[in-house]
Scaffold this active site. Structure first.
Site, PDB file in Angstrom:
ATOM      1  N   CYS A 138     -23.297  58.892   3.485  1.00  0.00           N
ATOM      2  CA  CYS A 138     -24.030  59.926   2.760  1.00  0.00           C
ATOM      3  C   CYS A 138     -24.445  59.499   1.362  1.00  0.00           C
ATOM      4  O   CYS A 138     -25.381  60.072   0.790  1.00  0.00           O
ATOM      5  CB  CYS A 138     -23.203  61.210   2.704  1.00  0.00           C
ATOM      6  SG  CYS A 138     -21.582  60.992   1.926  1.00  0.00           S
ATOM      7  N   GLU A 169     -19.933  69.199   1.851  1.00  0.00           N
ATOM      8  CA  GLU A 169     -20.226  67.812   1.486  1.00  0.00           C
ATOM      9  C   GLU A 169     -21.352  67.346   2.400  1.00  0.00           C
ATOM     10  O   GLU A 169     -21.118  67.028   3.566  1.00  0.00           O
ATOM     11  CB  GLU A 169     -18.983  66.942   1.652  1.00  0.00           C
ATOM     12  CG  GLU A 169     -17.835  67.302   0.726  1.00  0.00           C
ATOM     13  CD  GLU A 169     -18.159  67.072  -0.729  1.00  0.00           C
ATOM     14  OE1 GLU A 169     -19.086  66.272  -1.015  1.00  0.00           O
ATOM     15  OE2 GLU A 169     -17.500  67.679  -1.586  1.00  0.00           O
TER      16      GLU A 169
END
Length: 485
Positions: free
Chosen positions: A254, A219
């Site tokens: 993110c 991720e």
């Protein structure tokens, strides 16, 4: 250089892995009872320690309490409750149809745990992004080593304290430390590695996993673009963009909007609308707002300040730009039409700075987006279906249409990247799947075989088999009756 405590931890790592491997081999983690017990224990851990979790997140990263509840506590408890509710369904074998070759018989797909998993969590959501993958791993029946981020040491210490109090220490361990400890962990043979962080470290993790052919979920992140055209309500759009950019971890996320691509006929109005929205959300002096977080540490503060100090960026600042090293705060900042080859546009910003790029048409916007690696998130603000469909052809981890960030909280949507922004996905059942191997199983009894399937193969047998596998059952009947050879 490793500290004395880290040296001790490094020496213990191989023994911890062996202990967890023994637990997995015992079969205890495969049982639905054990999995349910651990999931309920996680839920209890979060619910009974919400106040302490909120305190350490404020201490380590300056997160406001309301933000902690919405983006860490609530998401973690919702994820755990869903896993508890759906676990038996997720674990159940899935029947699949068979072909004539396997007849008579039945076939099913059985999810089985990978085994011992390593989870390396980040500093920006240091509680949620440690707990959420653990929920998926335990639901799948894996044993876990959690390595929390050393950049948020108070959160890391709390996890190391609470997890052994609530969870089975024969199957779940927390290992704290910095680079020497991570290096030692990556030298071990794991059955699964789940890493959340930056692409640079993601490459290191993947290289280490490759030595043992270990499956990985990465991720990562990247520059998440936002496209806006003149068909939308600019006030509504500005509020949603501002919330996604500054209202969640002050841009240290993110999937935070990294830059805007705005049609030229609305750019001036949008800039003014965003300015007004920032004041509405955080006041005339955002540094005094209780609803705005701070930069995690001095290193990242200096990194972001360096982006703003670049002459070609500094001259393009149209709002904000104030930096206070003592409080590690940087005001929400707008930068208009900064050149694409400046440092601020070369990498993920991961902070409260928002470049706004003027474009002429959706095609130009797409050209800009495609100059960068595939993003973790793409945001499209338009009411024109044709524009939406055109932008949806861009490869991205996920997409929000007329919204930012919120797709992260939809458990039915897989959350993950593509290319530079990551590989694999999780959330909801996707978390269970991330830590499970899908094992195909064919069941057959001891009778019912067609003699023609076994050697020696005569011409008649070959013809019969050919007719059966191609679905020519009339032809098979003719061969069987010796009417056709």
């Amino acid at each position: 250089m490793a500290s004395e405590d880290e040296e001790t931890t490094v020496a213990a790592v191989p023994h911890i892995v062996k202990d967890l491997q023994r637990t997995v081999r015992s079969g205890i983690t495969r049982t639905v009872e054990w999995r349910m017990q651990q999931l309920r224990a996680i839920l209890k851990l979060v619910q009974e320690n919400e106040e302490r979790i909120t305190q350490v997140l404020a201490q380590d990263i300056g997160k406001p309490s309301h933000e902690v509840f919405l983006t860490e506590i609530f998401v973690a408890t919702a994820s755990c409750k869903l896993a508890i509710k759906e676990l038996k369904k997720w674990m159940a074998p899935q029947k699949v149809p068979i072909t004539i070759i396997a007849f008579p018989g039945t076939a099913e797909v059985i999810p089985e745990p990978f085994g011992v998993a390593l989870i390396i969590s980040p500093w920006n959501f240091p509680f949620l992004l440690a707990i959420d993958p653990i929920i998926g791993a335990l639901a799948a029946g894996c044993a876990v080593v959690l390595k929390p981020s050393e950049i948020t040491p108070t959160v890391s210490s709390l996890l190391a304290e609470l997890i052994p109090q609530y969870l089975d220490t024969d199957a779940i361990r927390v290992v704290e430390g910095g680079v020497p400890v991570v290096t030692a962990l990556l030298e071990q043979k794991w059955d699964k590695i789940f890493y959340t962080g930056c692409p640079r470290v993601g490459r290191i993790v993947m290289a280490a996993a490759a030595k043992h052919l270990t499956p990985v979920t990465l991720e990562l992140g990247g520059k998440c673009p936002v496209y806006i055209d003149d068909s939308v309500d600019l006030k509504v759009s500005a509020m949603r963009i501002c919330l996604g950019k500054w209202g969640v971890n002050v841009g240290q996320t993110c999937i935070s909007p990294d830059y805007l691509l705005v049609e030229e006929d609305i750019v001036s109005k949008l800039v003014e609308t965003i300015k007004a929205t920032i004041v509405q959300f955080f006041g005339e002096d955002p540094s005094t707002s209780a609803d705005l977080g701070r930069i995690v540490n001095e290193f990242h503060f200096q990194r972001l300040k360096g982006l703003l100090d670049d002459p070609r960026t500094a001259e393009r600042i149209v709002y904000g730009g104030q930096c206070d090293k003592k409080s590690l705060s940087i005001a929400p900042t707008l930068v208009l039409d900064v050149p694409l080859d400046t440092p601020i546009m070369s990498d993920e910003i991961f902070g409260p700075i928002l470049p706004i790029i003027t474009v002429k048409g959706v095609e130009k916007a797409m050209d800009v987006i495609l100059e960068f690696p595939k993003p973790l998130a793409l945001y499209i603000f338009t009411t024109r279906k044709a524009v939406e469909e055109q932008l949806l052809t861009i490869s991205a981890g996920g997409v929000g249409i007329n919204e930012t960030i919120s797709h992260f909280g939809v458990p039915g949507l897989p959350f993950g990247g593509v290319g530079e922004s990551g590989m694999g996905a999780y959330h909801g059942k996707h978390s269970f799947d991330a830590f499970s191997h899908k094992k195909g199983v064919l069941h057959k009894g001891m009778g019912g075989d067609l003699p023609a399937k076994f050697p020696p193969y005569t011409d008649a047998k070959k013809s019969l088999i050919r007719c059966i596998v191609t679905g020519d059952f009339f032809g098979a009947l003719l061969v069987f009756l010796r009417i056709r050879k």
